[in-house]
Write a protein that holds these residues in place. Structure first.
Motif, PDB file in Angstrom:
ATOM      1  N   TRP A   1      20.952 -18.016  14.118  1.00 22.62           N
ATOM      2  CA  TRP A   1      21.492 -16.720  13.714  1.00 22.62           C
ATOM      3  C   TRP A   1      22.194 -16.928  12.379  1.00 22.62           C
ATOM      4  O   TRP A   1      22.434 -18.052  11.962  1.00 22.62           O
ATOM      5  CB  TRP A   1      22.467 -16.146  14.748  1.00 22.62           C
ATOM      6  N   CYS A   2      22.468 -15.839  11.685  1.00 24.51           N
ATOM      7  CA  CYS A   2      23.211 -15.938  10.435  1.00 24.51           C
ATOM      8  C   CYS A   2      24.079 -14.699  10.277  1.00 24.51           C
ATOM      9  O   CYS A   2      24.050 -13.793  11.109  1.00 24.51           O
ATOM     10  CB  CYS A   2      22.260 -16.094   9.243  1.00 24.51           C
TER      11      CYS A   2
ATOM     12  N   CYS B   1      18.306 -15.068  16.346  1.00 24.13           N
ATOM     13  CA  CYS B   1      17.243 -14.549  15.478  1.00 24.13           C
ATOM     14  C   CYS B   1      16.213 -13.742  16.259  1.00 24.13           C
ATOM     15  O   CYS B   1      15.709 -12.725  15.771  1.00 24.13           O
ATOM     16  CB  CYS B   1      16.566 -15.699  14.747  1.00 24.13           C
TER      17      CYS B   1
ATOM     18  N   SER C   1      23.417  -8.354  12.977  1.00 23.93           N
ATOM     19  CA  SER C   1      24.453  -7.477  13.524  1.00 23.93           C
ATOM     20  C   SER C   1      23.859  -6.707  14.694  1.00 23.93           C
ATOM     21  O   SER C   1      22.638  -6.625  14.857  1.00 23.93           O
ATOM     22  CB  SER C   1      24.966  -6.507  12.467  1.00 23.93           C
TER      23      SER C   1
ATOM     24  N   PHE D   1      14.458 -11.337   6.145  1.00 23.49           N
ATOM     25  CA  PHE D   1      15.573 -10.636   5.503  1.00 23.49           C
ATOM     26  C   PHE D   1      15.446 -10.649   3.988  1.00 23.49           C
ATOM     27  O   PHE D   1      15.657  -9.637   3.333  1.00 23.49           O
ATOM     28  CB  PHE D   1      16.910 -11.273   5.909  1.00 23.49           C
ATOM     29  N   ASN D   2      15.084 -11.779   3.419  1.00 23.38           N
ATOM     30  CA  ASN D   2      14.930 -11.920   1.973  1.00 23.38           C
ATOM     31  C   ASN D   2      13.463 -12.097   1.624  1.00 23.38           C
ATOM     32  O   ASN D   2      12.644 -12.432   2.481  1.00 23.38           O
ATOM     33  CB  ASN D   2      15.717 -13.146   1.477  1.00 23.38           C
TER      34      ASN D   2
ATOM     35  N   CYS E   1      12.052 -15.624   9.031  1.00 28.73           N
ATOM     36  CA  CYS E   1      13.114 -14.677   8.701  1.00 28.73           C
ATOM     37  C   CYS E   1      12.632 -13.823   7.534  1.00 28.73           C
ATOM     38  O   CYS E   1      12.309 -14.340   6.467  1.00 28.73           O
ATOM     39  CB  CYS E   1      14.400 -15.399   8.325  1.00 28.73           C
TER      40      CYS E   1
ATOM     41  N   HIS F   1      23.789 -12.189   8.490  1.00 28.05           N
ATOM     42  CA  HIS F   1      23.088 -10.918   8.276  1.00 28.05           C
ATOM     43  C   HIS F   1      22.742 -10.237   9.599  1.00 28.05           C
ATOM     44  O   HIS F   1      22.361  -9.075   9.616  1.00 28.05           O
ATOM     45  CB  HIS F   1      21.800 -11.122   7.466  1.00 28.05           C
TER      46      HIS F   1
ATOM     47  N   CYS G   1      16.932 -10.128  16.331  1.00 28.31           N
ATOM     48  CA  CYS G   1      17.191  -9.523  15.020  1.00 28.31           C
ATOM     49  C   CYS G   1      15.924  -8.833  14.504  1.00 28.31           C
ATOM     50  O   CYS G   1      14.814  -9.347  14.665  1.00 28.31           O
ATOM     51  CB  CYS G   1      17.628 -10.628  14.057  1.00 28.31           C
TER      52      CYS G   1
ATOM     53  N   ALA H   1      21.246  -4.378  13.838  1.00 25.74           N
ATOM     54  CA  ALA H   1      19.957  -4.928  13.440  1.00 25.74           C
ATOM     55  C   ALA H   1      19.096  -5.280  14.638  1.00 25.74           C
ATOM     56  O   ALA H   1      17.971  -5.713  14.484  1.00 25.74           O
ATOM     57  CB  ALA H   1      20.150  -6.173  12.571  1.00 25.74           C
TER      58      ALA H   1
END
Ligand code: SF4
Length: 71
Positions: A56-57, A11, A61, A33-34, A31, A59, A14, A64
Motif C-alpha cells: 500500500w502507499c 493495493c 484511501s 496511479f502514475n 500500480c 495514495h 485500490c 479509492a
C-alpha cells in the motif's frame, strides 16, 4: 496503530491496482496511479511499477476503494 492497520489498506483494494493476468498467481499486479516509469531505450515499452497485493502507499484511501474487489 499504523495507517495500514487503521484503514485495512492494500493495493488489491485500490482502484489503481491492475490485477495483471500474468501476475495474478504471484499475488502481484501493476500500480496505475502514475504513468509508466522511464523506459530503458527508445524502442522499449515504459514500465508500470509492480506491487504486491498486500502493499500500500499514501495514495491509497477509502475513497479509492473499488466495491466488491477486496480479498
Ligand atoms: S501503490 Fe498505492 S496507488 Fe498504487 S495500487 Fe498500491 S495503494 Fe494504490
Amino acid at each position: 496503530m499504523s495507517f495500514a492497520d487503521a484503514t485495512d489498506a492494500a493495493c488489491t483494494k485500490c482502484k489503481f491496482f491492475d490485477n495483471h493476468t500474468a501476475m495474478a498467481e504471484a499475488g502481484e499486479g501493476l500500480c496505475r496511479f502514475n504513468p509508466p516509469v522511464s523506459q530503458p531505450s527508445a524502442e522499449a515499452h515504459g514500465l508500470w511499477p509492480v506491487v504486491s497485493s498486500q502493499d500500500w502507499c499514501g495514495h491509497f484511501s477509502q475513497d479509492a476503494m473499488r466495491s466488491g474487489v477486496a480479498d
